[in-house]
Design a protein around this motif. Sequence first.
Motif, mmCIF file in Angstrom:
data_model
loop_
_atom_site.group_PDB
_atom_site.id
_atom_site.type_symbol
_atom_site.label_atom_id
_atom_site.label_comp_id
_atom_site.label_asym_id
_atom_site.label_seq_id
_atom_site.Cartn_x
_atom_site.Cartn_y
_atom_site.Cartn_z
ATOM 1 N N PHE A 1 0.836 -1.197 0.000
ATOM 2 C CA PHE A 1 0.000 0.000 0.000
ATOM 3 C C PHE A 1 0.876 1.255 0.000
ATOM 4 O O PHE A 1 0.657 2.184 -0.783
ATOM 5 C CB PHE A 1 -0.935 -0.007 1.211
ATOM 6 N N VAL A 2 1.883 1.270 0.866
ATOM 7 C CA VAL A 2 2.795 2.418 0.939
ATOM 8 C C VAL A 2 3.559 2.578 -0.381
ATOM 9 O O VAL A 2 3.722 3.702 -0.883
ATOM 10 C CB VAL A 2 3.761 2.261 2.135
ATOM 11 N N ILE A 3 3.988 1.464 -0.940
ATOM 12 C CA ILE A 3 4.715 1.511 -2.223
ATOM 13 C C ILE A 3 3.802 2.056 -3.327
ATOM 14 O O ILE A 3 4.228 2.898 -4.135
ATOM 15 C CB ILE A 3 5.260 0.114 -2.587
ATOM 16 N N PHE A 4 2.550 1.611 -3.361
ATOM 17 C CA PHE A 4 1.622 2.101 -4.381
ATOM 18 C C PHE A 4 1.325 3.586 -4.201
ATOM 19 O O PHE A 4 1.149 4.310 -5.182
ATOM 20 C CB PHE A 4 0.331 1.286 -4.392
ATOM 21 N N LEU A 5 1.262 4.045 -2.948
ATOM 22 C CA LEU A 5 1.078 5.485 -2.720
ATOM 23 C C LEU A 5 2.264 6.258 -3.281
ATOM 24 O O LEU A 5 2.088 7.314 -3.906
ATOM 25 C CB LEU A 5 0.914 5.777 -1.232
ATOM 26 N N ALA A 6 3.478 5.746 -3.063
ATOM 27 C CA ALA A 6 4.663 6.404 -3.615
ATOM 28 C C ALA A 6 4.623 6.395 -5.136
ATOM 29 O O ALA A 6 4.959 7.404 -5.788
ATOM 30 C CB ALA A 6 5.925 5.707 -3.105
#
Length: 183
Positions: A25-30
């Motif tokens: 999720f954090v990677i996709f936000l980035a």
Amino acid sequence: MPFIQTIFQRNFSLGVLGAGHFLAFVIFLALMYLDNRVLMGVNVWLKPAKFAISIGIFLWTMAWFVGYLAENSTKTIAVWLMTITMIIEMVCIAGQAGRGVLSHFNIQTPMDGAIFGIMGVAIGITHYVLVQSTYVSPCMYVIHNCTVPVLFYLYVRYLCTQLVRVCMAYMYVSTCTYVFHVR
């Protein structure tokens, strides 16, 4: 945090996979900030981000729940099937986002149709395992110990049957759509 420790103690595999989805999720936000591609008016990485967080919550919920089930081969198989199908689902969604195409109801090419069909089968298996692990095992225990009214039991059984029927219809429609419209 005691809650997170409890998740990992109840079922380590689902706990780790859930944590992996929160990391995704954090990677996709980035990626949303690094990649400006848009599909149907929204960033291509929004859908994988939403699925990553929701699957992470689902997996941690199931990790907490399966801690109540007896240790046996059925539980082990259910956990591994959920693990495999959720990985397949996330890889398909993220892969399609990386390609800049729709992941759901996309039958524009044979590959897109195949990916959509694989996702349908994976989620159908997940729902079947979910019904088996959250309905059959606990309900059999509860009913045999007479702690729930029979009408409630029959209602839950009816709802679970309908859920399985909807999943089967989804898999059938996605397969037929691919076969009859792509070719």
